[in-house]
Design an enzyme around this catalytic site. Structure first.
Site, PDB file in Angstrom:
ATOM      1  N   LYS A 193     -90.353  28.253-102.032  1.00  0.00           N
ATOM      2  CA  LYS A 193     -89.466  28.105-100.880  1.00  0.00           C
ATOM      3  C   LYS A 193     -89.133  29.485-100.272  1.00  0.00           C
ATOM      4  CE  LYS A 193     -89.714  23.733-101.574  1.00  0.00           C
ATOM      5  NZ  LYS A 193     -88.858  22.824-102.298  1.00  0.00           N
TER       6      LYS A 193
HETATM    7  C1  PLP Z   1     -88.592  21.527-103.030  1.00  0.00           C
HETATM    8  C2  PLP Z   1     -88.085  20.265-102.486  1.00  0.00           C
HETATM    9  C3  PLP Z   1     -87.087  19.499-103.115  1.00  0.00           C
HETATM   10  C4  PLP Z   1     -86.575  19.752-104.505  1.00  0.00           C
HETATM   11  O1  PLP Z   1     -86.279  21.012-104.815  1.00  0.00           O
HETATM   12  P1  PLP Z   1     -86.307  21.537-106.340  1.00  0.00           P
HETATM   13  O2  PLP Z   1     -85.545  22.812-106.212  1.00  0.00           O
HETATM   14  O3  PLP Z   1     -87.739  21.736-106.711  1.00  0.00           O
HETATM   15  O4  PLP Z   1     -85.623  20.535-107.195  1.00  0.00           O
HETATM   16  C5  PLP Z   1     -86.586  18.404-102.460  1.00  0.00           C
HETATM   17  N1  PLP Z   1     -87.053  18.011-101.268  1.00  0.00           N
HETATM   18  C6  PLP Z   1     -88.030  18.684-100.646  1.00  0.00           C
HETATM   19  C7  PLP Z   1     -88.505  18.200 -99.312  1.00  0.00           C
HETATM   20  C8  PLP Z   1     -88.594  19.812-101.239  1.00  0.00           C
HETATM   21  O5  PLP Z   1     -89.598  20.454-100.636  1.00  0.00           O
END
Ligand code: PLP
Length: 392
Positions: A193
């Site tokens: 991210k």
């Molecule tokens: C990454 C992501 C999540 C979850 O995040 P984590 O930190 O991996 O638990 C939820 N929704 C979307 C659309 C994502 O890309």
């Protein structure tokens, strides 16, 4: 060695679709927390929360152990319970649906718009029932949803508007920051991210009741945190709700604070890469990037292209992987996965646009450490492999 200098210049090295950027400042900040008295429930958490609230220009931010935990907190704060329905797009990650199921609610999968893969507001409205309590809009790839349109719908039907902005930290809709628009907005700090804390997540809101409920929920439903109790020299606390341990550590928040300083640079770099792809693909046959509305500022967590039906996506995927290009597919529509299919008796045909798009999409590598040589190498490889795959 400064790990930000790691490169993918060598053709034998796989370029992943996403990757963190960690530099010596990040490492020094983590190191200094490790030497401090607080490893968890300390001052860095509040500092990180305040910094994110300020960045997205909202009142409250609550840091938790993952984006998934953040979604769960938001669903809890919105009071979603047994048999309550929450509308979500089918083109998303599992956590968007699972957070509803954790609280006994029912995720209702709706179709997306073909040109952006964002939730289709008309389909959303068609799926509202007496039991609908909330919607979770997903800012797919980093492109904000049409929040004016969504807000109109949630106002008419009295629904809570939750934004899964795990792709969209730093994005803007009509000049407003994602994170300050929905009733609650969820971010993730997973390494792929925009900024990372290893694992981590955050919810932003202007609603103090939501904020307080989420602070309790991340800490076993306890009404006063350990830090406050030690400050006030008391052991007394009450458990007012069923909560979880969704706390984030000081170590993670120190990393997050250091990463946040670089977020504007990271966003610029992502947008530069996207621009290079955009320009190159204008000349390409058989491939088109997703559309971008002109009233938004795209955060480009993903760079997604749509292939035309002449191209065999599977063979293109394999060829690019063999050349070290770590392409990916985001996502297999949720309603096609066995768990949801079985549980809710769903089948193919429920979301035809998501299903058709899924057959044609490919995510190309995009992350701040990529330089223009990497991007050009990928463009050239995509060009060659496309010519090849056209014959398959
Ligand atoms: C990454 C992501 C999540 C979850 O995040 P984590 O930190 O991996 O638990 C939820 N929704 C979307 C659309 C994502 O890309």
């Amino acid at each position: 060695m400064d790990s930000s200098q790691l490169t993918f210049n060598d053709h034998t090295q796989q370029i992943p679709y996403g990757c963190q950027s960690i530099d010596n400042h990040d490492i020094a900040e983590v190191y200094s927390v490790l030497q401090s008295n607080w490893l968890t429930t300390g001052p860095k958490i509040l500092e990180f929360e305040n910094a994110i609230a300020e960045f997205v220009d909202t009142k409250y931010a609550i840091a938790v152990s993952s984006g998934t935990a953040a979604l769960h907190c938001a669903i809890y704060a919105a009071n979603i319970g047994f048999n309550d329905e929450v509308i979500i797009p089918s083109m998303t990650f599992a956590a968007t649906a699972n957070c509803v199921l954790f609280q006994g609610g029912k995720p209702v999968f709706v179709d997306v718009s073909p040109e952006t893969l964002l939730i289709n507001p008309q389909k959303l409205e068609e799926n509202i029932t007496d039991r609908t309590k909330a919607i979770i809009a997903v800012d797919y790839a980093g492109h904000p949803c049409d929040y004016d349109r969504l807000r109109k719908i949630t106002d008419i039907y009295g629904l809570v508007l939750i934004s899964d902005a795990c792709h969209a930290l730093g994005a803007k809709y009509k000049g407003e920051n994602v994170g300050s628009i929905a009733d609650m907005t969820v971010f993730s700090f997973h390494p792929v991210k925009h900024i990372t804390t290893g694992e981590g997540g955050m919810i932003t809101t202007t609603n103090i009741e939501y904020a307080e409920r989420m602070r309790r929920f991340r800490n076993h439903g306890i009404d006063v945190s350990f830090r406050e109790r030690s400050k006030n020299a008391t052991w007394v606390y009450d458990i007012t709700d069923l909560g979880y341990n969704y706390r984030i550590t000081e170590i993670q928040c120190a990393l997050g604070l250091s990463q946040l300083k670089k977020l504007p640079d990271f966003l610029n770099q992502r947008r530069k890469i996207a621009k290079m792809y955009d320009n190159a693909f204008l000349e390409f046959e058989h491939l088109e990037p997703l559309s971008v509305h002109d009233d938004i500022y795209h955060a480009y967590h993903l760079y997604v292209v749509k292939l035309d039906k002449k191209i065999n996506r599977h063979s293109l995927f394999v060829k690019l992987n063999k050349r070290g290009i770590g392409v990916n597919v985001h996502y297999i529509p949720l309603h096609l996965h066995s768990y949801y299919k079985k549980k809710f008796k769903l089948h193919k045909g429920l979301c035809p646009i998501a299903e058709q798009s899924y057959e044609q999409i490919l995510s190309l590598p995009i992350f701040p450490k990529m330089n223009e040589f990497h991007v050009q190498r990928i463009i050239d490889d995509v060009h060659d492999c496309l010519l090849d795959s056209n014959q398959d």
